[in-house]
Design an enzyme around this catalytic site. Sequence first.
Site, PDB file in Angstrom:
ATOM      1  N   ASP A  45     -13.380   0.018 130.889  1.00 44.06           N
ATOM      2  CA  ASP A  45     -12.800  -0.247 132.204  1.00 44.06           C
ATOM      3  C   ASP A  45     -13.863  -0.813 133.147  1.00 44.06           C
ATOM      4  O   ASP A  45     -14.878  -0.166 133.401  1.00 44.06           O
ATOM      5  CB  ASP A  45     -12.239   1.066 132.779  1.00 44.06           C
ATOM      6  CG  ASP A  45     -11.573   0.863 134.125  1.00 44.06           C
ATOM      7  OD1 ASP A  45     -10.347   0.662 134.145  1.00 44.06           O
ATOM      8  OD2 ASP A  45     -12.273   0.926 135.158  1.00 44.06           O
ATOM      9  N   TYR A  50     -17.223  -4.205 140.487  1.00 39.31           N
ATOM     10  CA  TYR A  50     -18.309  -3.447 139.843  1.00 39.31           C
ATOM     11  C   TYR A  50     -19.496  -4.372 139.541  1.00 39.31           C
ATOM     12  O   TYR A  50     -20.566  -3.893 139.178  1.00 39.31           O
ATOM     13  CB  TYR A  50     -17.848  -2.808 138.527  1.00 39.31           C
ATOM     14  CG  TYR A  50     -16.738  -1.790 138.636  1.00 39.31           C
ATOM     15  CD1 TYR A  50     -16.229  -1.380 139.871  1.00 39.31           C
ATOM     16  CD2 TYR A  50     -16.171  -1.241 137.481  1.00 39.31           C
ATOM     17  CE1 TYR A  50     -15.196  -0.458 139.942  1.00 39.31           C
ATOM     18  CE2 TYR A  50     -15.141  -0.313 137.552  1.00 39.31           C
ATOM     19  CZ  TYR A  50     -14.650   0.076 138.791  1.00 39.31           C
ATOM     20  OH  TYR A  50     -13.636   0.985 138.852  1.00 39.31           O
ATOM     21  N   LYS A  75     -10.178  -5.622 137.294  1.00 36.96           N
ATOM     22  CA  LYS A  75      -9.381  -5.432 138.508  1.00 36.96           C
ATOM     23  C   LYS A  75      -9.678  -6.515 139.544  1.00 36.96           C
ATOM     24  O   LYS A  75     -10.813  -6.974 139.664  1.00 36.96           O
ATOM     25  CB  LYS A  75      -9.679  -4.057 139.126  1.00 36.96           C
ATOM     26  CG  LYS A  75      -9.607  -2.906 138.139  1.00 36.96           C
ATOM     27  CD  LYS A  75      -9.957  -1.569 138.783  1.00 36.96           C
ATOM     28  CE  LYS A  75     -10.184  -0.499 137.738  1.00 36.96           C
ATOM     29  NZ  LYS A  75     -11.514  -0.558 137.116  1.00 36.96           N
ATOM     30  N   HIS A 108      -6.827  -3.716 142.521  1.00 32.12           N
ATOM     31  CA  HIS A 108      -7.789  -2.629 142.697  1.00 32.12           C
ATOM     32  C   HIS A 108      -7.461  -1.749 143.910  1.00 32.12           C
ATOM     33  O   HIS A 108      -7.678  -0.534 143.888  1.00 32.12           O
ATOM     34  CB  HIS A 108      -9.193  -3.225 142.847  1.00 32.12           C
ATOM     35  CG  HIS A 108     -10.301  -2.294 142.516  1.00 32.12           C
ATOM     36  ND1 HIS A 108     -11.538  -2.708 142.090  1.00 32.12           N
ATOM     37  CD2 HIS A 108     -10.386  -0.937 142.554  1.00 32.12           C
ATOM     38  CE1 HIS A 108     -12.324  -1.660 141.875  1.00 32.12           C
ATOM     39  NE2 HIS A 108     -11.647  -0.579 142.162  1.00 32.12           N
TER      40      HIS A 108
END
Length: 286
Positions: A45, A50, A75, A108
Site C-alpha cells: 500500500d 507518501y 492513492k 486519499h
Amino acid sequence: MPTTFRLNDGNTIPAIGFGTFQIPNDGSTYQAVSAALAAGYRHIDTAAAYFNEAEVGQAIKVSGIPRAEIWVTSKLWLQDYGYEPAKKAIDRSLQKLGYDYLDLYLLHQPYGDVPGAWRALEEAQQAGKLKSIGVSNMTPKLWQQFVPKFATMPAVNQVEFNPYFQQAELRQILATADVKLEAWVPLGQGNQDLLNEPIITKLAAKYSKNAGQIILRFENQEGIVVFPKSVHVARIKSNRDIFDFELTPAEMDAIRQLDKGKGQHDPDAPGLVKQLLSAFDVHAQD
C-alpha cells in the site's frame, strides 16, 4: 482463516498487506518493501502523498515475483481532485511505479471535487488502468455526502481502525453495500496502552504470540483488511504470522469491549483540508 477477501467488484484482495506511510524515499522504502516481499507479503500500500511510489515499484520489479501475483494500491492526493487533474495523476502514479495498471486506487481524502475525481477513477477502471477503485478516510457523514451520487460503489473504504476505534456506525453502512473496510494504523500506531491491555497480553501468552499478532488476528477475523507498517525485518515477518491460530468467539467479544468509539484522526474536523494541503505538496518537484 481468511488470507484473502472478495471485493464487491469480484476481485480478490490479500487480507494482509504492507503499509509504506512515512517510510522515506531514500532507499528505506525499497529495502522495507523488499523485506516484506521476501517475508511473503503480496499486497503493498502506497500513495502519491507518501512520495515513495517509485521505490515501491522498483522493489517489486527486482523481487522476481510476477507482477500479477502482487496487489498494489496507490492513492490520489487532494491537489489533483477534479476530473482532468485526477486523470493526469493516475497516469503519473502508474509512471512512477512503472506499471500499466494498479490493483486498487483510492481517493486519499474526501474533500473538494470528489465527484469529478471519482469520475476519473471510474473511467480509468473501465480502461483497465485500475482493477478496483475505492475511497479513504470517509466517515459516515462524508460517505452519505458523496457516495450516493457515485455511479460505481467503492470497493473499499480505508480508514483508521484498531481495537480502540472499531468504527461501529461506519461498518454497518459499509456492510449494507458490501464495501470492505481497510485499516490504517491497525496497531494504533504502536499505542502502548493498547499493546498492554490485559486481555491482549493474556491472549498473547496463551497463543505464544506478541500483542501485535493478537490485534491483527482479531482484525482479520472481523473481516478487516490490514497493513501494518514496520522497517524492522523481524517485525515485518511477525506481523504476517497470524494464520496459525484462531481467537474464540468469547475472546473476540472481549477485544470488542476495548472499543472507545473515537480515533486519533477526525476527518469531519473543520479546517482539516487546509492543514492537509499544506502538509503534502505532491507537485513540489514537478
